[in-house]
Structures are given as C-alpha cells and as structure tokens.
Write an enzyme that holds these catalytic residues in place. Structure first.
Site, PDB file in Angstrom:
ATOM      1  N   GLY A 219       9.604  -2.773   0.562  1.00 49.13           N
ATOM      2  CA  GLY A 219       8.785  -2.712  -0.631  1.00 49.13           C
ATOM      3  C   GLY A 219       9.585  -2.059  -1.739  1.00 49.13           C
ATOM      4  O   GLY A 219      10.816  -1.960  -1.680  1.00 49.13           O
ATOM      5  N   ASP A 220       8.889  -1.556  -2.752  1.00 46.67           N
ATOM      6  CA  ASP A 220       9.582  -0.960  -3.899  1.00 46.67           C
ATOM      7  C   ASP A 220      10.060   0.462  -3.634  1.00 46.67           C
ATOM      8  O   ASP A 220      10.961   0.954  -4.309  1.00 46.67           O
ATOM      9  CB  ASP A 220       8.662  -0.991  -5.117  1.00 46.67           C
ATOM     10  CG  ASP A 220       8.299  -2.420  -5.509  1.00 46.67           C
ATOM     11  OD1 ASP A 220       9.221  -3.193  -5.810  1.00 46.67           O
ATOM     12  OD2 ASP A 220       7.106  -2.754  -5.498  1.00 46.67           O
ATOM     13  N   ARG A 330      -4.235  -4.685   1.134  1.00 46.52           N
ATOM     14  CA  ARG A 330      -4.600  -3.263   1.101  1.00 46.52           C
ATOM     15  C   ARG A 330      -4.981  -2.821  -0.309  1.00 46.52           C
ATOM     16  O   ARG A 330      -5.862  -1.990  -0.488  1.00 46.52           O
ATOM     17  CB  ARG A 330      -3.451  -2.396   1.607  1.00 46.52           C
ATOM     18  CG  ARG A 330      -2.192  -2.436   0.761  1.00 46.52           C
ATOM     19  CD  ARG A 330      -1.126  -1.477   1.238  1.00 46.52           C
ATOM     20  NE  ARG A 330      -1.097  -0.267   0.430  1.00 46.52           N
ATOM     21  CZ  ARG A 330       0.030   0.409   0.148  1.00 46.52           C
ATOM     22  NH1 ARG A 330       1.185   0.003   0.634  1.00 46.52           N
ATOM     23  NH2 ARG A 330      -0.017   1.484  -0.599  1.00 46.52           N
TER      24      ARG A 330
END
Length: 566
Positions: A219-220, A330
């Site tokens: 992810g980031d 989510r």
C-alpha cells in the site's frame, strides 16, 4: 520461413517503399504449414498470414505496448529451428464491463532459414534485439511532459510488505508481476519486509549505487517509509533522485491509482491496476514527483508524497484498520461507521494560496525549459536516471490557478511575503546539506501576512492532497498531477448533514464532488499550510500513517523525487 532458404539472413530489406523496415517470413510455432509475413518498423510490428485466399488478415501491434522480446532454441534438440517471442500489453475492451484495460498478448514465430541451428538462432536474436530496441524508444507519453528513462539494463530492488491489504501482496507479485519482469528482462532483487520501518532502515543504509530503481509492492505506507529513509541519509540529495516505482498490493493504493490516471487510461482496479503499473515499470519512463515537508509540534520533520489529513478522513483511515482483512472495502465500512456518529473538530487553519500566473502567449517558449533539458528519453537512455539534467522545480508554475475564497479573511501578522513560487532551497549546516522550508515560519510564530486564515474553527474534515487519488476508487483532486507543485486543500465545515457528506464521497468516485455545489466544501490550491487542532483528542495522518497529534504545518517542494510513471 524465408522464401529462399539458401539466402543468408539480411540485415534489412526495403519493403513497400519504406526504408529501414525489417521483413521476414516465418512459420507458426505449433504448425509449420501456417506461415506469416512479419515486418518491423520503428513504431509497429505487422503480422499477416500468408495464404492463397484474397483479403488476408493483417494485425498491427504498436511497439508502445511491447515490453520485451526474447529468442531461444526449442526443447527438441533435433529441431534446427529457433524461436522469438514478443510480449505486448495493448489496451483492449473488457469482456464484462465498459472501458479498456491492458491485456497480455504474445506473438511467437519459428525461424528456419537454413539447416544450421546456430544461424537460425542468430536470426531470431537479430529480430528479438530489433524489436526490443524499437519498443524501447516507443513508450506512452503525455504531451508537454519531459521524461527521463531508467538505465538499461536496470537493477531493481523490490520491497514487498506481505501483510499489507488482505495479506496477498507476495502472491500478487508472483502471479502477475514476476512474469512481466522476466518478459522485459528486468533483473531484480526481492526483499520481504519483516516489521514496521524495516524499509526505512534498509534504504537509509543501502548502497544505492547498486540499484537503478526502488520499487514498492504494497500500500502507500511502505513508500512513505522508503521516502523518509532516503531523506534521512547524509547524501539525501542524490538518494532522493533514485527512481521510485509503485505496484498496488495494499488496501488504498492511492499513488498506484494516481499514476495509472496520469497515463490517461480508463479507471482500473485490483489486478487490472496491478497490470497497468507493472507495464509502466517495464517501460521505465521516469517523471518528477513533488514531496511535501511536514513539521510536527515535537520538531519532527517528515516527508510526504500523498496527503495530510485531520478529522473524518483520518478517522476512517485509522479506525478501518480492524477491517483490513476485507481489502479496499474496509474504507467503505469505516465511512459508514463514522457517518453514524459524525464528529466536529475545532481548530485553526491557515494557508498560503497560489496566485494566478498569466498564461504564455500561444507559440511562445517557456523560459524555464532551457534548450539543454532533454526532451526525449532516448537522449539519456545510456545514463543513470539520477544523473540526467531535470527540469526546474518551477516548471509547472503555469498550471497554477487562483480559486474564490469562501468565508476567509487575510490577516497581517507578519511582514514576510512568501507568496512566490521558489526553487528548492538547500543550505549547509557545516556538515550536511539541509533542505530549507523557506515558506514556513516557526510553529510558535504567527503566519505571514500573505497567508489566508480561515474564519471557521469547526470542521468535519481537513484534507491536503498532492496526488489525484486518495484511494483506488476516490478521485479526490481531479486536476492534480504528480509534479504540479501544488497542495490541493479540501475542507468541510460543520453543519453538513450525514446524507450530504455521503453524497460527496460517492461523487468523489468519479471526481464529481466539486460540481455538487455543496456550501460546506471548500477547495483551494496552496503552497503551504498550517493546522492547529483545538479539540484535545483526535487523529492526524500523513500518507495514511498516524502521526503525533497537535499543531502541524507543511510546504511543497516541487519535483524533489523521481517516479516511474510510464
């Protein structure tokens, strides 16, 4: 096969009046009775089946879509023929939905010029080499953007967080990316991170001369670690020039979605987004990436590539961690939970707005693009990317636009006027070079008189973003670019209803939230900002990572880093 098997391989043949076209006739890899005429130009590979039937079908593959080509012998030692296979990832219509996405297409041919296996292999290698060279000069480019190129052959360090998102990053890499890198002949070393800040510690100490690019499969958050690890180094000026690549493996994947958007492709998600980013990694074009310097109350300094958030967005990001096992959904779950108990946060917000820069007359030449700046990646393909002259950090000043201020007043607390676009300023402290945030006063000092102070002190959210997307499905700043030199500041004031806030986020999926006419939403383009929370408890995030809660200020540094983006 060649029409005359007694003829030696020709280096080139003039065909259809076009000088420089490589032409040959080869058989199908599975059926020798099927033969094809194949021609290669500087921009395309054209394949046509040879038959006695009129109106033969011709297929043209754009070399922009080609990532590699290899030559090889067949598995049967008695086979005198050799083979070459070109791999393309053209944009094709999706089967079950609208739009287009990159899909793998492989073209294989058998070369049997003579009965000498070595001569056939040499001819196959000649074709493979010619296709690789031609496709290397053809890559998707946006008009008006200057690119560099990762050195070929490049050496890539790939960092994978096996626990990000739904915990499938490693499987996604082996199932989708590994094969693409092999097809593109990109050598790499795979490193699996073992704990938080592992990547930051690794790149801080790594011998970067051994690597031409650092690629993150996560992810980031992992890229946030890598950038801050590079900026922690004493040689940060050179280190931060190392090209950075992103492969989506987490829940949000904001930068991956942004990079895909900058390529002017149709929206993509999940494996389609991964395929797009893998394709761009294989093509190896490099552009500039803005970074934002962020100062916390404890005097800690961080560097950010994505966002600074307080209020609703930050709450959803952190509170939805408990739903990480469901993947990107989510955030939707977290949004619905937080909407059910919508909070209002008290604080002070101020920013340095961007003044409109007059447009250049049509046909004029930008003064900040000197003739020495490379305008085509082939000019620098033999050099390491970080040694190539790059455009001035001010190259995008012509993109700056002023926006109407809503419910603001401008104060005159300080005589300093910092409302100018500045080059990245570097000073020496006697030992190392220090990046100066010339637009920011000390956190304990009042903001300069050129800054705008927001009257309201009751907010639902404050979001400063410097990429187009906040998540795969949130097109938050439609006009943003990776190197536009802007912080895109959004804030929503108290009074907005739950349904109205939900409509904003639903509209954000298509980048239509700014057209909703919501009176509580304000959008500004700024160079610097300061946020001072009054509410005693809350969450502030930087690139999705929770940081110290308290006063914070930030300034953009245009084009400080390098990003593989096409």
């Amino acid at each position: 096969m060649e029409r005359d098997a007694s003829e030696p391989p020709e280096p080139s043949r003039q065909r259809n009046g076009l000088v420089g076209t490589l032409y040959g006739e080869f058989s199908d890899t599975l059926d020798d009775r099927l033969r094809y005429s194949v021609s290669l130009t500087e921009s395309a590979l054209t394949i046509q089946r040879i038959s006695s039937s009129p109106g033969r079908t011709k297929v043209v593959f754009n070399l922009t879509d080609c990532i590699g080509c290899r030559a090889y012998r067949g598995p049967d030692s008695a086979d005198v023929g050799a083979y070459f296979t070109a791999c393309f990832y053209p944009l094709k219509r999706r089967w079950m939905s609208a739009g287009v996405a990159r899909q793998r297409v492989e073209q294989c041919f058998r070369v049997a010029l003579v009965q000498d296996p070595l001569a056939n292999l040499q001819e196959a290698e000649r074709w493979a080499h010619a296709i690789r060279d031609a496709s290397g000069l053809q890559a998707p480019r946006r008009d008006g953007v200057t690119y560099m190129e990762v050195r070929r052959p490049c050496r890539v360090m790939i960092l994978v967080n096996p626990h990000c998102g739904r915990g499938q990053a490693l499987q996604l890499f082996t199932g989708h990316v590994e094969g693409m890198l092999t097809e593109a002949a990109v050598p790499y070393t795979l490193i699996i991170t073992e704990h938080q800040n592992h990547a930051r510690e690794l790149v801080k100490k790594a011998d970067l001369s051994q690597w031409d690019a650092l690629v993150i499969m996560s992810g980031d958050g992992l890229l946030f670690e890598v950038i801050n690890g590079l900026m922690d180094r004493e040689d940060w000026q050179e280190a931060i020039q190392t090209p950075l690549g992103i492969l989506p493996g987490g829940s949000g994947n904001a930068l991956a979605a942004s990079v895909h958007h900058y390529s002017q492709s149709s929206p993509a998600w999940n494996e389609e987004l991964l395929l797009s980013c893998g394709f761009m990694l294989c093509k190896g074009l490099v552009g500039s990436l803005d970074l934002v310097s962020i100062h916390l109350a404890s005097r800690q300094r961080l560097f950010s590539f994505l966002s600074l958030a307080w209020g609703f967005v930050a709450d959803v990001d952190i509170e939805s961690e408990k739903y990480r096992h469901v993947g990107a959904i989510r955030f939707l779950m977290g949004t619905l939970v937080r909407l059910a108990s919508l909070r209002v946060y008290q604080g002070k917000l101020a920013y340095l707005p961007v003044k409109e820069v007059p447009a250049l007359p049509k046909g004029s030449i930008k003064a900040n693009h000197p003739p020495s700046t490379p305008q085509h990646p082939s000019l620098c393909s033999s050099l390491p990317c970080r040694l190539i002259p790059n455009p001035s950090p001010n190259q995008n000043a012509h993109h700056h636009h002023n926006t109407t201020n809503c419910n603001h007043n401008t104060i005159s607390n300080s005589p300093n006027n910092a409302n100018t676009t500045k080059r990245t300023e570097i000073q020496s402290d006697g030992k190392t070079m220090v990046l100066v945030d010339s637009l920011l006063p000390g956190l304990e000092q009042p903001v300069p008189e050129s800054w705008t102070v927001v009257k309201e002190e009751d907010f639902v959210l404050v979001l400063a973003i410097y990429q187009s997307h906040l998540a795969e499905d949130l097109w938050t700043a439609p006009g943003a670019m990776a190197d536009d030199g802007l912080i895109h500041l959004f804030y929503v004031t108290a009074g907005i209803s739950r349904p109205a806030l939900l409509r904003l986020f639903l509209a954000m999926e298509k980048g239509a939230h700014l057209a909703c006419g919501c009176p509580y939403l304000v959008y500004e383009k700024v160079k610097a900002l300061r946020l001072e929370p009054i509410t005693p408890q809350g969450v502030i995030t930087v690139d999705g990572e929770m940081v110290e809660y308290g006063p914070v200020q930030a300034q953009i540094h245009p084009g400080l880093a390098r990003l593989i983006c096409g």
